[in-house]
Motif scaffolding. Structure first.
Motif, PDB file in Angstrom:
ATOM      1  N   LEU A 106     -31.289  36.922 -11.354  1.00 16.26           N
ATOM      2  CA  LEU A 106     -31.986  37.997 -10.240  1.00 16.26           C
ATOM      3  C   LEU A 106     -33.279  37.091  -9.956  1.00 16.26           C
ATOM      4  O   LEU A 106     -34.109  35.985 -10.459  1.00 16.26           O
ATOM      5  CB  LEU A 106     -32.479  39.250 -11.221  1.00 16.26           C
ATOM      6  CG  LEU A 106     -32.485  40.571 -10.904  1.00 16.26           C
ATOM      7  CD1 LEU A 106     -30.978  40.638 -10.523  1.00 16.26           C
ATOM      8  CD2 LEU A 106     -33.068  41.399 -11.929  1.00 16.26           C
ATOM      9  N   PHE A 146     -37.661  33.154  -6.427  1.00 12.53           N
ATOM     10  CA  PHE A 146     -37.889  32.538  -8.224  1.00 12.53           C
ATOM     11  C   PHE A 146     -36.882  33.218  -8.949  1.00 12.53           C
ATOM     12  O   PHE A 146     -36.911  34.490  -8.798  1.00 12.53           O
ATOM     13  CB  PHE A 146     -38.975  32.560  -8.655  1.00 12.53           C
ATOM     14  CG  PHE A 146     -39.450  31.740  -8.692  1.00 12.53           C
ATOM     15  CD1 PHE A 146     -40.367  31.443  -7.286  1.00 12.53           C
ATOM     16  CD2 PHE A 146     -40.399  30.660  -9.280  1.00 12.53           C
ATOM     17  CE1 PHE A 146     -41.753  30.744  -6.887  1.00 12.53           C
ATOM     18  CE2 PHE A 146     -41.635  29.691  -9.002  1.00 12.53           C
ATOM     19  CZ  PHE A 146     -41.969  30.025  -7.569  1.00 12.53           C
ATOM     20  N   ILE A 150     -35.689  34.902 -12.020  1.00 16.65           N
ATOM     21  CA  ILE A 150     -36.577  35.389 -13.273  1.00 16.65           C
ATOM     22  C   ILE A 150     -36.071  35.999 -14.362  1.00 16.65           C
ATOM     23  O   ILE A 150     -36.713  36.105 -15.176  1.00 16.65           O
ATOM     24  CB  ILE A 150     -36.976  37.111 -12.612  1.00 16.65           C
ATOM     25  CG1 ILE A 150     -36.455  38.030 -11.507  1.00 16.65           C
ATOM     26  CG2 ILE A 150     -38.352  36.531 -11.367  1.00 16.65           C
ATOM     27  CD1 ILE A 150     -37.442  39.470 -11.588  1.00 16.65           C
ATOM     28  N   GLU A 151     -34.938  36.588 -14.583  1.00 12.05           N
ATOM     29  CA  GLU A 151     -34.019  36.279 -15.631  1.00 12.05           C
ATOM     30  C   GLU A 151     -33.124  36.146 -15.567  1.00 12.05           C
ATOM     31  O   GLU A 151     -32.201  36.406 -14.020  1.00 12.05           O
ATOM     32  CB  GLU A 151     -34.078  38.109 -15.506  1.00 12.05           C
ATOM     33  CG  GLU A 151     -33.971  38.901 -17.275  1.00 12.05           C
ATOM     34  CD  GLU A 151     -34.720  37.485 -17.916  1.00 12.05           C
ATOM     35  OE1 GLU A 151     -34.081  36.079 -18.655  1.00 12.05           O
ATOM     36  OE2 GLU A 151     -36.245  37.720 -18.805  1.00 12.05           O
TER      37      GLU A 151
END
Ligand code: SF4
Lengths: 345, 69
Positions: free
Chosen positions: B42, B47, B49-50
């Motif tokens: 995600l 960036f 993030i997960e």
């Protein structure tokens, strides 16, 4: 929303809502949820006694006007400013960043702090107006470690939830907790809050399922945090991101538009990184900051707290429209007024 | 603002990954996670993030919900 599973969830929601048999107020505290609820027409498929209201989940909307004024003042004093798109059009006391730009100030739009760092090559004293909840904070921490100066307007969600829960005036029966904020801070961040809560994903089924989970808690008089968005959110959250944030920032009190000061609901730079705090760096320029004048006719403060619906503001869609926003709730893509205006509800 | 978009990692080069969003590729920093090629992630504001734990939705939950409880 026609799959069997969706229908199944809606049937169960109806059955439990009937058993609860009184009005239930559910607050979503994430602007992305507000948007999804409008986009998927969730309010139209749930029973009448279940009321969904928007909370303070739009970062653009909860940023105090003074922060806009500070940024505009720096821009008007030859300090180049970069920020995320929605911030440009938020009206300040004298003007918005967009108007400052039209008057010749350097105001640049970025999609990430990575872009902001790149812009520093041409604008060495660039200042990044840094807003957002926990989802966005790690990116700012990364930027600061790479030399970015910021105006820090970040806010943290659990403390806002706590404040809303503790105020008996609000009478919220349950919360849809923000999915992506939670991916960073984890389920554990909400354990202390004495309210029925479900961390929700963003697809129509996610939201309906989360509403169902909340209704079951409400019916059984349970106050706990459950995680519907477990494909993304873990109990501990993203530890690497938390470590990065904690290495740069420390907790501080923070002023929210519409709510006021909330203890420990913001962050500020640790001493080691204080030199990147643009408000301290440019304190001489900011000595002449004009007084903040809020537009009293704008009802954003009530909208942010779910006390009124956007259409109850007398200016809504009359003088305040998407093209001529009067308050931040009509500017931010997650602002309740803008979403209401867009989806005409 | 907290919108995050899912995509698949097709290349990793130091702290940057190339991410495929249904045919459109873009780079993102992977400073916040430790992914491998093929992972679905995600991405928010440049960036990742997960990492998505399970591409399928977790509606198994529903099976355990009994409204007579
Ligand atoms: S409609 Fe406009 S003026 Fe009224 S509360 Fe919303 S943003 Fe403020």
């Amino acid at each position: 929303m026609t799959t069997n599973n969706t229908n199944n969830i809606i049937t169960k929601i109806n059955s439990i809502a009937k058993k609860i048999n009184k009005p239930v107020k559910i607050m979503e505290v994430c602007g992305t949820h507000t948007n999804a609820i409008a986009k998927y027409g969730i309010k139209q498929v749930i029973p009448k006694n279940i009321k969904l209201i928007s909370g303070p989940g739009c970062p653009v909307c909860v940023t105090p006007q003074k922060t806009i004024d500070i940024t505009v003042h720096l821009a008007n004093n030859q300090i180049p400013i970069a920020t995320y798109g929605d911030m440009l059009r938020v009206p300040g006391s004298e003007m918005s960043l967009e108007q400052a730009k039209q008057n010749g100030a350097t105001v640049l739009l970025v999609e990430s702090t990575i872009d902001a760092i790149k812009l520093k090559k041409d604008h060495p004293n660039l200042v990044f107006l840094s807003i957002g909840f926990e989802t966005t904070t790690p990116m700012s921490a990364w930027g600061i470690k790479n030399g970015l100066d910021i105006i820090c307007a970040h806010k943290t969600m659990p403390e806002a939830l706590q404040t809303i829960t503790e105020n008996p005036e609000n009478q919220i029966d349950g919360f849809l907790n923000p999915g992506h904020v939670s991916s960073i801070i984890g389920v554990k961040a909400y354990n202390q809050i004495n309210a029925s809560q479900v961390i929700a994903g963003f697809e129509s089924e996610d939201i309906l399922e989360s509403i169902l989970m909340l209704l079951i808690q409400i019916k059984n008089k349970e106050k706990k945090v459950e995680n519907q968005y477990s494909r993304i959110v873990s109990y501990d959250g993203n530890l690497k991101a938390q470590e990065l944030v904690n290495s740069v920032f420390k907790k501080s009190d923070s002023e929210w538009r519409g709510i006021g000061n909330i203890k420990n609901s913001g962050i500020t730079l640790k001493n080691k990184y204080e030199k990147h705090d643009a408000i301290k760096k440019y304190k001489d320029i900011l000595k002449n900051l004009p007084e903040t004048k809020e537009n009293k006719a704008c009802k954003c403060a009530e909208v942010i707290m779910g006390k009124i619906e956007p259409k109850e503001c007398p200016l809504f869609s009359k003088t305040c429209t998407q093209d001529t926003p009067i308050g931040p709730c009509m500017v931010g893509s997650e602002g309740a007024c803008r979403i209401s205006y867009k989806y005409n509800n | 603002m907290c919108l995050a978009i899912p995509g698949k990692i097709i290349k990793i080069d130091g702290d940057t990954a190339t991410i495929d969003y249904d045919g459109i590729t873009k780079t993102a920093k992977i400073t916040l996670i430790t992914p491998k090629i093929g992972d679905h992630v995600l991405v928010h504001a440049g960036f990742a993030i997960e990492i998505l734990k399970n591409k399928e939705k977790t509606n198994k939950l529903l099976e355990n919900i009994n409204d007579n409880k």
